[in-house]
Design a protein around this motif. Structure first.
Motif, short mmCIF file in Angstrom:
data_model
loop_
_atom_site.label_atom_id
_atom_site.label_comp_id
_atom_site.label_asym_id
_atom_site.label_seq_id
_atom_site.Cartn_x
_atom_site.Cartn_y
_atom_site.Cartn_z
N UNK A 1 0.83 -1.20 0.00
CA UNK A 1 0.00 0.00 0.00
C UNK A 1 0.87 1.25 0.00
N UNK A 2 0.52 2.21 -0.86
CA UNK A 2 1.29 3.45 -0.95
C UNK A 2 0.36 4.65 -1.01
N UNK B 1 -3.17 1.70 -3.89
CA UNK B 1 -3.11 3.12 -3.56
C UNK B 1 -4.02 3.41 -2.36
N UNK B 2 -3.42 3.90 -1.30
CA UNK B 2 -4.19 4.25 -0.10
C UNK B 2 -5.06 5.47 -0.38
N UNK B 3 -4.46 6.50 -0.95
CA UNK B 3 -5.18 7.66 -1.48
C UNK B 3 -4.19 8.49 -2.30
N UNK B 4 -4.73 9.40 -3.11
CA UNK B 4 -3.90 10.31 -3.91
C UNK B 4 -3.85 11.66 -3.21
N UNK C 1 6.05 9.66 5.01
CA UNK C 1 7.08 8.62 5.15
C UNK C 1 7.45 8.41 6.61
N UNK C 2 7.69 9.49 7.33
CA UNK C 2 8.09 9.37 8.74
C UNK C 2 6.93 8.92 9.62
N UNK C 3 5.71 9.00 9.09
CA UNK C 3 4.55 8.50 9.82
C UNK C 3 4.30 7.02 9.54
N UNK C 4 5.20 6.41 8.76
CA UNK C 4 5.12 4.96 8.54
C UNK C 4 4.46 4.53 7.26
N UNK C 5 4.29 5.45 6.30
CA UNK C 5 3.60 5.11 5.06
C UNK C 5 4.56 5.19 3.87
#
Length: 377
Positions: free
Chosen positions: A3-4, A92-95, A28-32
């Motif tokens: 998931x991105x 895709x998690x969201x755009x 990114x730093x929030x883990x995604x």
């Protein structure tokens, strides 16, 4: 399937590349994991490439009307395939669209089922703004209407945007984060350490209030000689040249400032940022000044009021020369005020971290998915 979050930003320069990168790093730093669709000529390309994102998809720029027309007519071939194929192995998690550019809406439509979060930087276009019409021709209003979430960096416009697009729950306020600009560490201007040095930084536009600034500085200079004014930015300065020539100790740097040089204009003693905007939403230069511990004098208009408080700067009446001159003289007669703002500036910067803002956006989009709200792509 991994998931991105898909970051869709195809602008090239200005504040957009900074804001896009910092929010992507926040995700990114929030883990995604993050995949970014970017213009190959984006000004901070090296920073994107070194930040550890899952994948970056670079798209060709256009250098002429012919190139633009070709990309419009053959969008699916020239742009669509380059975006869709590399993403086939991801969920895709969201755009996330940090700023609207010409192909933002059409790229989103390649993924019609995915939820979209878009930032609306200027809910009310600035006076003299020439870019809005072109962006509307490329679907900007359709982008806002179909978005599952609209993010504003100015709380003042929440009700306006909710009413404009008929979205009650899907409009969210997230403050504009620290700009984290770079410099070479060598001052670009020779600010006199014995003077109070006022600085305007940003594009030269009619709504920025340059005429008001020059007239207010002239009044200030008449009463307090140990002052300087520097006006730095790209744009048409011809309307103000004659007035600037009459003012002593006024330096004008009328050119595009490269990303790697921006910070060097904020190096000096007794510096105060002055932004006498006639209308505004929020301001990147205020946050650049804060990065260097510099307070700001700004107009009491739009979202600027949320960025400047009694601990970080001074507010003046928009378009009022006397109000601005009074604030400038107040600083001149009390130079110790400048270093006294550093603690308040640091407190404000801690409140608007990109990591915190990224988490708020992710949490909101997760809530949309769970509740089934939103427009569904």
């Amino acid at each position: 399937m991994k998931e991105v979050i898909l970051v869709n930003y195809t602008g090239r320069k200005g504040g957009g590349p900074i804001n896009a990168l910092e929010m992507a790093k926040g995700f990114l730093t929030s883990g995604h994991s993050v995949v970014a669709v970017l213009n190959k000529d984006i000004s901070n390309k090296k920073d994107w490439e070194s930040s550890g994102f899952e994948k970056i998809i670079f798209l060709d720029s256009f250098s002429s009307i012919f190139d633009l027309l070709k990309q419009v007519l053959f969008f699916r071939t020239l742009i669509g395939k380059k975006v869709v194929q590399p993403l086939q192995g991801y969920k895709i998690k969201f755009i996330y669209c940090p700023m609207v550019s010409l192909f933002t809406y059409r790229i989103n439509r390649l993924f019609r089922k995915e939820k979209v979060c878009v930032v609306n930087h200027d809910p009310i276009p600035h006076s003299g703004d020439k870019g809005t019409l072109l962006l509307n021709l490329f679907g900007m209003q359709s982008l806002y209407r179909t978005a599952d979430c609209i993010v504003l960096h100015s709380e003042k416009f929440l009700d306006f945007v909710k009413m404009q697009y008929g979205k009650e729950k899907q409009v969210q306020y997230v403050p504009l984060g620290p700009q984290n600009v770079k410099g070479r560490g060598v001052p670009k201007l020779n600010y006199n350490p014995d003077d109070i040095n006022f600085l305007f930084f940003g594009r030269i536009e009619k709504y920025k209030g340059i005429e008001v600034l020059l007239k207010a500085y002239q009044k200030t200079k008449e009463q307090y000689s140990n002052t300087s004014l520097s006006i730095v930015g790209n744009g048409d300065f011809s309307s103000y040249s004659s007035l600037a020539a009459k003012v002593k100790d006024c330096t004008v740097v009328n050119q595009w400032i490269a990303d790697e040089e921006v910070g060097d204009y904020f190096l000096g003693n007794n510096l105060v940022l002055v932004l006498p905007y006639l209308d505004a939403t929020q301001s990147g230069p205020v946050l650049i000044a804060y990065q260097y511990g510099i307070p700001a004098i700004v107009s009491d208009t739009g979202g600027l009021k949320a960025q400047v408080n009694e601990k970080t700067g001074l507010l003046v009446e928009a378009g009022n020369v006397d109000s601005l001159a009074e604030a400038m003289l107040k600083v001149c007669h009390n130079p110790d005020w400048i270093p006294s703002t550093k603690e308040g500036i640091q407190e404000y910067l801690e409140q608007i971290s990109w990591k915190h803002s990224a988490k708020r956006i992710v949490d909101f989009m997760d809530d949309l998915n769970e509740s089934g709200d939103g427009n569904g792509g």
